[in-house]
Design a protein around this motif. Sequence first.
Motif, short mmCIF file in Angstrom:
data_model
loop_
_atom_site.label_atom_id
_atom_site.label_comp_id
_atom_site.label_asym_id
_atom_site.label_seq_id
_atom_site.Cartn_x
_atom_site.Cartn_y
_atom_site.Cartn_z
N TYR A 35 36.53 27.73 -37.61
CA TYR A 35 37.45 28.46 -38.79
C TYR A 35 38.04 29.80 -38.33
N LEU A 36 37.59 30.33 -37.57
CA LEU A 36 38.26 31.80 -36.89
C LEU A 36 39.49 31.13 -35.96
N LYS A 37 39.22 30.20 -35.17
CA LYS A 37 40.52 29.40 -34.45
C LYS A 37 41.55 29.40 -35.51
N CYS A 38 41.28 28.55 -36.45
CA CYS A 38 42.15 28.12 -37.38
C CYS A 38 42.98 29.52 -38.04
N LEU A 39 41.94 30.43 -38.57
CA LEU A 39 42.62 31.65 -38.87
C LEU A 39 43.88 32.23 -38.03
N GLN A 40 43.13 32.26 -36.68
CA GLN A 40 44.12 32.91 -35.68
C GLN A 40 45.31 32.08 -35.65
N GLN A 41 45.39 30.76 -35.65
CA GLN A 41 46.43 30.11 -35.58
C GLN A 41 47.66 30.00 -36.85
N ASN A 42 46.88 30.55 -38.05
CA ASN A 42 47.48 30.45 -39.34
C ASN A 42 47.93 31.96 -39.99
N ASN A 43 48.05 32.81 -38.97
CA ASN A 43 48.32 34.19 -39.33
C ASN A 43 47.22 34.52 -40.31
N SER A 44 46.14 34.34 -40.37
CA SER A 44 44.88 34.85 -41.27
C SER A 44 44.88 34.25 -42.63
N GLN A 45 45.71 33.21 -43.07
CA GLN A 45 45.95 32.58 -44.17
C GLN A 45 44.86 31.58 -44.40
N SER A 46 43.65 31.99 -44.88
CA SER A 46 42.74 31.04 -45.09
C SER A 46 42.82 29.89 -45.98
N ARG A 47 43.85 29.78 -46.72
CA ARG A 47 44.24 28.52 -47.56
C ARG A 47 44.68 27.40 -46.53
N TYR A 48 44.91 27.43 -45.39
CA TYR A 48 45.29 26.59 -44.55
C TYR A 48 44.05 25.95 -43.76
N CYS A 49 42.94 26.57 -43.90
CA CYS A 49 41.80 26.27 -43.21
C CYS A 49 40.44 26.13 -44.23
N VAL A 50 40.92 25.48 -45.26
CA VAL A 50 39.91 25.16 -46.24
C VAL A 50 38.98 23.95 -45.64
N GLU A 51 39.30 23.05 -44.86
CA GLU A 51 38.62 21.78 -44.35
C GLU A 51 37.36 22.54 -43.42
N PHE A 52 37.77 23.59 -42.66
CA PHE A 52 36.81 24.36 -41.73
C PHE A 52 35.93 25.14 -42.61
N THR A 53 36.38 25.83 -43.55
CA THR A 53 35.36 26.62 -44.55
C THR A 53 34.48 25.69 -45.01
N LYS A 54 34.62 24.55 -45.63
CA LYS A 54 33.76 23.48 -46.19
C LYS A 54 32.85 23.19 -45.04
N ALA A 55 33.26 22.91 -43.71
CA ALA A 55 32.52 22.43 -42.67
C ALA A 55 31.54 23.57 -42.40
N TYR A 56 31.82 24.78 -42.59
CA TYR A 56 30.98 26.00 -42.32
C TYR A 56 30.00 25.95 -43.29
N LEU A 57 30.47 26.02 -44.46
CA LEU A 57 29.47 25.95 -45.46
C LEU A 57 28.58 25.03 -45.66
N LYS A 58 28.86 23.61 -45.20
CA LYS A 58 28.07 22.67 -45.13
C LYS A 58 26.97 23.00 -44.27
N ASP A 77 39.43 23.30 -55.24
CA ASP A 77 40.36 22.45 -56.18
C ASP A 77 41.41 23.70 -56.55
N GLU A 78 40.94 24.78 -56.86
CA GLU A 78 41.88 26.09 -57.60
C GLU A 78 42.87 26.30 -56.39
N ILE A 79 42.33 26.30 -55.14
CA ILE A 79 43.26 26.71 -54.17
C ILE A 79 44.26 25.78 -53.87
N LYS A 80 44.02 24.27 -54.02
CA LYS A 80 44.99 23.33 -53.92
C LYS A 80 46.09 23.31 -55.06
N THR A 83 50.11 27.86 -56.74
CA THR A 83 51.14 28.32 -56.07
C THR A 83 51.30 29.18 -55.12
N ILE A 84 51.77 28.92 -53.91
CA ILE A 84 51.64 29.68 -52.66
C ILE A 84 53.05 30.30 -52.36
#
Length: 107
Positions: A35-58, A77-80, A83-84
């Motif tokens: 998840y942290l790697k995804c954030l770093q690669q996406n300029n700290s935009q968590s909306r691009y890392c939802v699948e990693f967030t889900k994996a961490y919570l699981k 679902d609200e994130i998807k 409008t970004i």
Amino acid sequence: MNFAHNSSIKAPTPPDKGSFPLDHDKECNDAMGDYLKCLQQNNSQSRYCVEFTKAYLKCRMDNGLMAKEEMENFGFDEIKKATIVDAPKINPNEPIIAGLRKRGTNN
């Protein structure tokens, strides 16, 4: 010296969903690292890392680090549906003054 009781101070209350224990045994370090790697690669935009967030919570739920909850209840679902809008480009040499609009903009 006598201190009066301040009735406006309220006792702390626990979180609605209970405790959220720390991962002392590092059971979810891999998921957190992804998840942290995804954030770093996406300029700290968590909306691009939802699948990693889900994996961490699981991982946390599977290891008893938080109460089991349906993924639908986390608001993914609200994130998807949202409008970004990208942040405006900022000139690093131009000072930022709160409440002041740039000339020629209608925003």
